[in-house]
Scaffold this motif. Structure first.
Motif, PDB file in Angstrom:
ATOM      1  N   SER A  19       0.896  -1.173  -0.162  1.00  8.80           N
ATOM      2  CA  SER A  19      -0.137   0.097  -0.127  1.00  8.80           C
ATOM      3  C   SER A  19       0.956   1.508   0.076  1.00  8.80           C
ATOM      4  O   SER A  19       2.107   1.213   0.494  1.00  8.80           O
ATOM      5  CB  SER A  19      -1.001   0.011   1.090  1.00  8.80           C
ATOM      6  N   THR A  20       0.257   2.526  -0.254  1.00 10.46           N
ATOM      7  CA  THR A  20       0.937   3.656  -0.442  1.00 10.46           C
ATOM      8  C   THR A  20       1.413   3.925   1.005  1.00 10.46           C
ATOM      9  O   THR A  20       0.415   3.859   1.959  1.00 10.46           O
ATOM     10  CB  THR A  20       0.263   4.845  -0.927  1.00 10.46           C
ATOM     11  N   PRO A  21       2.507   4.240   1.369  1.00  9.85           N
ATOM     12  CA  PRO A  21       2.985   4.600   2.830  1.00  9.85           C
ATOM     13  C   PRO A  21       2.335   5.608   3.362  1.00  9.85           C
ATOM     14  O   PRO A  21       1.758   6.758   2.694  1.00  9.85           O
ATOM     15  CB  PRO A  21       4.350   4.923   2.546  1.00  9.85           C
ATOM     16  N   LYS A  22       1.897   5.662   4.653  1.00 11.42           N
ATOM     17  CA  LYS A  22       1.322   6.890   5.301  1.00 11.42           C
ATOM     18  C   LYS A  22       2.233   7.234   6.665  1.00 11.42           C
ATOM     19  O   LYS A  22       2.901   6.472   7.131  1.00 11.42           O
ATOM     20  CB  LYS A  22      -0.129   6.076   5.931  1.00 11.42           C
ATOM     21  N   PHE A  23       2.154   8.550   6.705  1.00 12.38           N
ATOM     22  CA  PHE A  23       3.187   9.200   7.557  1.00 12.38           C
ATOM     23  C   PHE A  23       2.607   9.644   8.859  1.00 12.38           C
ATOM     24  O   PHE A  23       2.870   9.095  10.192  1.00 12.38           O
ATOM     25  CB  PHE A  23       4.143  10.275   6.971  1.00 12.38           C
ATOM     26  N   TYR A  24       1.821  10.914   8.836  1.00 13.95           N
ATOM     27  CA  TYR A  24       1.335  11.316   9.884  1.00 13.95           C
ATOM     28  C   TYR A  24      -0.269  11.487   9.618  1.00 13.95           C
ATOM     29  O   TYR A  24      -1.082  11.248   8.756  1.00 13.95           O
ATOM     30  CB  TYR A  24       1.533  12.871   9.993  1.00 13.95           C
ATOM     31  N   PRO A  25      -0.790  11.519  10.768  1.00  9.68           N
ATOM     32  CA  PRO A  25      -2.369  11.411  10.921  1.00  9.68           C
ATOM     33  C   PRO A  25      -3.224  12.498  10.259  1.00  9.68           C
ATOM     34  O   PRO A  25      -2.555  13.892  10.354  1.00  9.68           O
ATOM     35  CB  PRO A  25      -2.738  11.441  12.496  1.00  9.68           C
ATOM     36  N   GLN A  26      -4.318  12.442   9.706  1.00  9.31           N
ATOM     37  CA  GLN A  26      -4.809  13.520   8.585  1.00  9.31           C
ATOM     38  C   GLN A  26      -5.108  14.707   9.716  1.00  9.31           C
ATOM     39  O   GLN A  26      -5.237  15.699   9.237  1.00  9.31           O
ATOM     40  CB  GLN A  26      -6.123  12.879   8.358  1.00  9.31           C
ATOM     41  N   ALA A  27      -5.555  14.338  10.827  1.00 12.49           N
ATOM     42  CA  ALA A  27      -5.842  15.433  11.981  1.00 12.49           C
ATOM     43  C   ALA A  27      -4.571  16.322  12.295  1.00 12.49           C
ATOM     44  O   ALA A  27      -4.955  17.510  12.114  1.00 12.49           O
ATOM     45  CB  ALA A  27      -6.580  14.850  13.339  1.00 12.49           C
ATOM     46  N   PHE A  28      -3.581  15.726  12.315  1.00  9.98           N
ATOM     47  CA  PHE A  28      -2.327  16.476  12.310  1.00  9.98           C
ATOM     48  C   PHE A  28      -2.148  17.443  11.087  1.00  9.98           C
ATOM     49  O   PHE A  28      -1.688  18.631  11.159  1.00  9.98           O
ATOM     50  CB  PHE A  28      -1.100  15.661  12.665  1.00  9.98           C
ATOM     51  N   VAL A  29      -2.313  16.974   9.822  1.00 10.59           N
ATOM     52  CA  VAL A  29      -2.054  17.769   8.666  1.00 10.59           C
ATOM     53  C   VAL A  29      -2.892  18.651   8.519  1.00 10.59           C
ATOM     54  O   VAL A  29      -2.597  19.817   8.002  1.00 10.59           O
ATOM     55  CB  VAL A  29      -2.033  16.763   7.471  1.00 10.59           C
ATOM     56  N   GLU A  30      -4.144  18.542   8.530  1.00 10.78           N
ATOM     57  CA  GLU A  30      -5.163  19.521   8.540  1.00 10.78           C
ATOM     58  C   GLU A  30      -4.858  20.655   9.649  1.00 10.78           C
ATOM     59  O   GLU A  30      -5.023  21.743   9.516  1.00 10.78           O
ATOM     60  CB  GLU A  30      -6.585  18.899   9.056  1.00 10.78           C
ATOM     61  N   MET A  31      -4.455  20.276  10.882  1.00 11.30           N
ATOM     62  CA  MET A  31      -4.124  21.483  11.632  1.00 11.30           C
ATOM     63  C   MET A  31      -3.088  22.046  11.335  1.00 11.30           C
ATOM     64  O   MET A  31      -3.089  23.599  11.471  1.00 11.30           O
ATOM     65  CB  MET A  31      -3.815  20.753  13.313  1.00 11.30           C
ATOM     66  N   LEU A  32      -1.876  21.638  10.636  1.00 11.11           N
ATOM     67  CA  LEU A  32      -1.005  22.280  10.156  1.00 11.11           C
ATOM     68  C   LEU A  32      -1.553  23.331   9.010  1.00 11.11           C
ATOM     69  O   LEU A  32      -0.848  24.339   8.760  1.00 11.11           O
ATOM     70  CB  LEU A  32       0.163  21.474   9.723  1.00 11.11           C
ATOM     71  N   ALA A  33      -2.515  22.821   8.196  1.00 15.45           N
ATOM     72  CA  ALA A  33      -2.903  23.550   7.200  1.00 15.45           C
ATOM     73  C   ALA A  33      -3.649  24.768   7.714  1.00 15.45           C
ATOM     74  O   ALA A  33      -3.568  25.852   6.961  1.00 15.45           O
ATOM     75  CB  ALA A  33      -3.862  22.809   6.383  1.00 15.45           C
ATOM     76  N   LYS A  34      -4.300  24.753   8.697  1.00 18.06           N
ATOM     77  CA  LYS A  34      -5.064  25.989   9.354  1.00 18.06           C
ATOM     78  C   LYS A  34      -4.036  26.974   9.829  1.00 18.06           C
ATOM     79  O   LYS A  34      -4.424  28.135   9.942  1.00 18.06           O
ATOM     80  CB  LYS A  34      -5.871  25.381  10.542  1.00 18.06           C
ATOM     81  N   ASN A  35      -2.669  26.647  10.120  1.00 14.67           N
ATOM     82  CA  ASN A  35      -1.777  27.713  10.384  1.00 14.67           C
ATOM     83  C   ASN A  35      -1.222  28.263   9.132  1.00 14.67           C
ATOM     84  O   ASN A  35      -0.401  29.253   9.348  1.00 14.67           O
ATOM     85  CB  ASN A  35      -0.795  26.748  11.211  1.00 14.67           C
ATOM     86  N   ASN A  36      -1.432  27.853   8.047  1.00 16.59           N
ATOM     87  CA  ASN A  36      -0.683  28.494   7.067  1.00 16.59           C
ATOM     88  C   ASN A  36      -1.304  29.868   6.660  1.00 16.59           C
ATOM     89  O   ASN A  36      -0.117  30.684   6.147  1.00 16.59           O
ATOM     90  CB  ASN A  36      -1.259  27.802   5.601  1.00 16.59           C
ATOM     91  N   GLN A  37      -1.943  30.328   7.041  1.00 18.45           N
ATOM     92  CA  GLN A  37      -2.771  31.831   6.870  1.00 18.45           C
ATOM     93  C   GLN A  37      -1.835  32.529   7.643  1.00 18.45           C
ATOM     94  O   GLN A  37      -1.269  33.513   7.487  1.00 18.45           O
ATOM     95  CB  GLN A  37      -4.078  32.015   6.911  1.00 18.45           C
ATOM     96  N   LYS A  38      -1.569  32.120   8.992  1.00 22.68           N
ATOM     97  CA  LYS A  38      -0.844  32.915   9.877  1.00 22.68           C
ATOM     98  C   LYS A  38       0.567  33.082   9.544  1.00 22.68           C
ATOM     99  O   LYS A  38       1.391  34.038   9.765  1.00 22.68           O
ATOM    100  CB  LYS A  38      -1.281  32.400  11.436  1.00 22.68           C
ATOM    101  N   ILE A  39       1.251  31.859   9.121  1.00 30.13           N
ATOM    102  CA  ILE A  39       2.797  31.897   8.825  1.00 30.13           C
ATOM    103  C   ILE A  39       3.017  32.766   7.672  1.00 30.13           C
ATOM    104  O   ILE A  39       3.929  33.242   7.591  1.00 30.13           O
ATOM    105  CB  ILE A  39       2.954  30.322   8.365  1.00 30.13           C
ATOM    106  N   ASN A  40       2.162  32.703   6.679  1.00 28.76           N
ATOM    107  CA  ASN A  40       2.267  33.351   5.395  1.00 28.76           C
ATOM    108  C   ASN A  40       2.242  35.097   5.835  1.00 28.76           C
ATOM    109  O   ASN A  40       2.955  35.497   5.181  1.00 28.76           O
ATOM    110  CB  ASN A  40       1.250  33.064   4.382  1.00 28.76           C
ATOM    111  N   ALA A  41       1.465  35.264   6.923  1.00 32.29           N
ATOM    112  CA  ALA A  41       1.413  36.617   7.188  1.00 32.29           C
ATOM    113  C   ALA A  41       2.771  36.943   7.871  1.00 32.29           C
ATOM    114  O   ALA A  41       3.015  38.046   7.782  1.00 32.29           O
ATOM    115  CB  ALA A  41       0.261  36.897   8.186  1.00 32.29           C
ATOM    116  N   ASN A  42       3.303  36.295   8.270  1.00 34.14           N
ATOM    117  CA  ASN A  42       4.667  36.711   9.180  1.00 34.14           C
ATOM    118  C   ASN A  42       5.699  36.776   8.071  1.00 34.14           C
ATOM    119  O   ASN A  42       6.588  37.855   8.375  1.00 34.14           O
ATOM    120  CB  ASN A  42       5.139  35.393   9.910  1.00 34.14           C
TER     121      ASN A  42
END
Length: 342
Positions: free
Chosen positions: A171-194
Motif C-alpha cells: 500500500s501507499t505509505p502513510k506518515f502522519y495522522p490526517q488530523a495533524f496535517v489538517e491542523m498544520l494547514a490551518k496555520n498556513n494563513q498565519k505563517i504566510n502573514a509573518n
C-alpha cells in the motif's frame, strides 16, 4: 500484545520509518506500540502519540546516547543511563523491530525486556549506500534479508512485515495522522502573514559537501522566484550554513535569512510554504512526507534510496554525479505549483 520500534536517528531515517507504525496498527489494532528514539528526534514521533481520538503510540522513549557519549563516565551520565533503563524496561515486549542495522540500535533492542517467545527482528544485510554493521545480527532473534537497492521506506516496511509474519506491504505509505496535517494547514494563513507574501523554502545545506547544489544555481533560482512574486526563505542550522544563506540573500530580492528554528517550528514553517526546494537532507524529506509541493535535488546520492514517490506534488531531480540543471528545476516548479498571481 506489546510492540517496540527501535529507530534512533537521524532526521530523515526516522521520518522514513514512520509508515511501519501504520502497518503494525493495521495488523494489530489493539496492540500497545512504543518507540525508542534519540532525544533530538522525539518531536518527529509526537504527532503519532496516542490520545482520546487516536490510537497511536503509547510511549515515546527518549535516548540521549549522542549526548551521553561526550561524557560517558560522568556521574550525571551514569544516573541518566540508569533512569533510561528503568523506564525502558518497565514494559515487556512480544515484538521488537529494529530497522537501522547498527550496533548501538541492536544493543538497545537487546536491552528491551521480552515476554516468553518474544522476538527481535532486525535488518539482516547491508543495502547500497547505507551504513550497516554486521555484528548487529548477533543481537537479533530473526534477521531479514532485503534487496541491496531498497528505498529507505520499503526497507523498514519489509523488516516490519517479516516481524509480523505477513507478506510484503504494497500500500501507499502513510506518515502522519490526517488530523495533524489538517491542523498544520490551518496555520498556513498565519505563517504566510509573518513573511508578508507567499514564500518558498530553500534547504541548501546538507552534512556532506558533495550533496550540495551550486550556490550560483541557487541564486539563479531565487531570482527567478523573486521575479514571480515569491519571498525566498533561506534556513540554516549552523554558522557555516548561515554564512551561505546570507551570501545567497544578498543576490535575491526580498529574500529572508530567518532565525534558527527547532523541529517543532519546522513543521509549521514547512506547512506554510508554497513550495519547498532542497537537496537530499532531512528537512527536504520532512516536506515530502507532509506531501507539500516539494522538489528534491540529488547531486551526489542515489535518488532511488530516498526519493518521494507517494505524492504527485513531489518531483525528484538528479542522481549520483548528475546534479540537476537550473532549467530542470524551473520546469519542476511550474509542474508542482501554478504561477503565483498577486
Amino acid at each position: 500484545m506489546n510492540i517496540l520500534i527501535v529507530k534512533l536517528s537521524s532526521l530523515g531515517d526516522v521520518l522514513h520509518n514512520l509508515p511501519i507504525f501504520w502497518d503494525l496498527r493495521a495488523q494489530y489494532p489493539e496492540a500497545n506500540i512504543d518507540w525508542v528514539v534519540e532525544e533530538a528526534y522525539v518531536h518527529l514521533i509526537e504527532p503519532l502519540q496516542k490520545n482520546a481520538e487516536f490510537k497511536g503510540i503509547n510511549r515515546i522513549i527518549p535516548l540521549g546516547f549522542r549526548r551521553w557519549k561526550k561524557s560517558l563516565f560522568s556521574k550525571k551520565t551514569f544516573m541518566e543511563i540508569s533512569e533510561f533503563r528503568r523506564n525502558f524496561q518497565y514494559v515487556s515486549y512480544d515484538l521488537v523491530i529494529e530497522t537501522q542495522g547498527l550496533l548501538k540500535s541492536a544493543v538497545v533492542s537487546r536491552l528491551a525486556k521480552r515476554n516468553v517467545g518474544g522476538t527481535i527482528t532486525g535488518l539482516g544485510n547491508a543495502t547500497e549506500g547505507s551504513g550497516y554493521e554486521p555484528i548487529a545480527r548477533w543481537f537479533y532473534t530473526h534477521c531479514v534479508q532485503v534487496p541491496k537497492q531498497c528505498h529507505a521506506v520499503e526497507r523498514s516496511r519489509l523488516v516490519a512485515a517479516a516481524a509480523m509474519n505477513i507478506s510484503t506491504v504494497l500500500s501507499t505509505p502513510k506518515f502522519y495522522p490526517q488530523a495533524f496535517v489538517e491542523m498544520l494547514a490551518k496555520n498556513n494563513q498565519k505563517i504566510n502573514a509573518n513573511f508578508n507574501v507567499p514564500y518558498i523554502l530553500i534547504f541548501h545545506a546538507t552534512a556532506r559537501e558533495g550533496k550540495m547544489w551550486s550556490e550560483s544555481h541557487w541564486v539563479e533560482i531565487g531570482q527567478h522566484l523573486a521575479a514571480k512574486g515569491y519571498r525566498v526563505i533561506l534556513p540554516w542550522g549552523n554558522l557555516a550554513e548561515k554564512a551561505v544563506s546570507e551570501r545567497l540573500c544578498r543576490h535575491i530580492a526580498n529574500a529572508v535569512v530567518p532565525e534558527a528554528f527547532n523541529l517543532t517550528q519546522a513543521f509549521t514553517i514547512v506547512a506554510g510554504a508554497q513550495i519547498v526546494l532542497g537537496v537530499d537532507t532531512g528537512l527536504t524529506h520532512l516536506s515530502a512526507i507532509m506531501c507539500k509541493p516539494t522538489i528534491e535535488l540529488y547531486c551526489d546520492s542515489p535518488r532511488w534510496k530516498t526519493e518521494g514517490f507517494w505524492s504527485e506534488k513531489i518531483r525528484n531531480l538528479g542522481d549520483v554525479g548528475q546534479p540537476p540543471s537550473v532549467p530542470q528545476v524551473i520546469a519542476a516548479i511550474e509542474q508542482v505549483q501554478p504561477q503565483y498571481q498577486p
